[in-house]
Write a protein that holds these residues in place. Structure first.
Motif, short mmCIF file in Angstrom:
data_model
loop_
_atom_site.label_atom_id
_atom_site.label_comp_id
_atom_site.label_asym_id
_atom_site.label_seq_id
_atom_site.Cartn_x
_atom_site.Cartn_y
_atom_site.Cartn_z
N LEU A 129 47.04 -16.11 110.38
CA LEU A 129 46.06 -15.16 110.91
C LEU A 129 45.71 -14.10 109.87
O LEU A 129 44.53 -13.74 109.74
CB LEU A 129 46.59 -14.53 112.20
CG LEU A 129 46.72 -15.52 113.37
CD1 LEU A 129 47.51 -14.90 114.51
CD2 LEU A 129 45.34 -15.98 113.85
N ALA A 130 46.70 -13.61 109.12
CA ALA A 130 46.42 -12.64 108.07
C ALA A 130 45.52 -13.26 107.00
O ALA A 130 44.59 -12.61 106.50
CB ALA A 130 47.72 -12.13 107.46
N LYS A 131 45.79 -14.50 106.65
CA LYS A 131 44.93 -15.20 105.68
C LYS A 131 43.51 -15.31 106.23
O LYS A 131 42.53 -15.09 105.49
CB LYS A 131 45.47 -16.60 105.39
CG LYS A 131 46.73 -16.64 104.58
CD LYS A 131 47.20 -18.08 104.45
CE LYS A 131 48.54 -18.21 103.80
NZ LYS A 131 49.01 -19.61 103.76
N SER A 132 43.39 -15.65 107.49
CA SER A 132 42.07 -15.80 108.10
C SER A 132 41.31 -14.49 108.13
O SER A 132 40.09 -14.47 107.93
CB SER A 132 42.20 -16.38 109.51
OG SER A 132 42.74 -17.69 109.44
N ILE A 133 42.00 -13.39 108.38
CA ILE A 133 41.36 -12.07 108.35
C ILE A 133 40.77 -11.83 106.96
O ILE A 133 39.61 -11.41 106.82
CB ILE A 133 42.35 -10.96 108.73
CG1 ILE A 133 42.73 -11.06 110.20
CG2 ILE A 133 41.76 -9.58 108.41
CD1 ILE A 133 43.93 -10.22 110.59
N SER A 134 41.54 -12.11 105.94
CA SER A 134 41.09 -11.89 104.57
C SER A 134 39.90 -12.78 104.23
O SER A 134 38.92 -12.33 103.61
CB SER A 134 42.24 -12.14 103.60
OG SER A 134 41.84 -11.91 102.27
N ILE A 135 39.96 -14.02 104.62
CA ILE A 135 38.88 -14.97 104.36
C ILE A 135 37.60 -14.52 105.05
O ILE A 135 36.51 -14.49 104.45
CB ILE A 135 39.28 -16.39 104.79
CG1 ILE A 135 40.38 -16.93 103.88
CG2 ILE A 135 38.06 -17.32 104.82
CD1 ILE A 135 41.10 -18.15 104.43
N ALA A 176 36.88 -11.51 106.07
CA ALA A 176 36.44 -10.25 105.47
C ALA A 176 35.64 -10.52 104.19
O ALA A 176 34.64 -9.85 103.91
CB ALA A 176 37.62 -9.34 105.19
N ALA A 177 36.07 -11.51 103.43
CA ALA A 177 35.32 -11.90 102.22
C ALA A 177 33.95 -12.45 102.59
O ALA A 177 32.95 -12.17 101.91
CB ALA A 177 36.11 -12.92 101.41
#
Length: 106
Positions: free
Chosen positions: A28-34, A36-37
């Motif tokens: 989920l943290a990875k998905s937030i970053s993706i 956001a990009a």
């Protein structure tokens, strides 16, 4: 629609698709970053932006933030208010008003 209703709808959506198994805090943290990009990409190269695209990408960021909050069993509103209190202490109005400086540079 309030936060609890949104969270409930998201839970139902993920449950119907058996996606909870993939919703680890790390994923989920990875998905937030993706996401956001992807939101940032809406503003790349130009000051112009497509409002509909921005809204959709922002919704994706918020969706994953909500999923992470649920996974961590925290209330999104509570943690925002907790962090706001900390930030208010770091950036007193009389020192930070009209400035973009970091708190340790005020």
């Amino acid at each position: 629609m309030n936060t609890e209703q949104v969270l409930s709808q998201l839970q139902e959506f993920a449950k119907a698709r058996d996606w909870g198994q993939f919703h680890t805090p790390e994923n989920l943290a990875k998905s937030i970053s993706i996401e956001a990009a992807e939101l940032l990409e809406c503003f790349q190269w130009s000051g112009d932006f497509n409002e509909k695209e921005v809204r959709h990408e922002l919704a994706d960021v918020l969706t994953y933030c909500y999923f992470l909050a649920m996974k961590l069993d925290v209330n999104p509103n509570d943690i925002v208010m907790e962090k706001l209190q900390i930030t208010q202490e770091k950036y007193p109005v009389e020192q930070a008003y009209g400035k973009a400086d970091k708190y340790d540079q005020l």
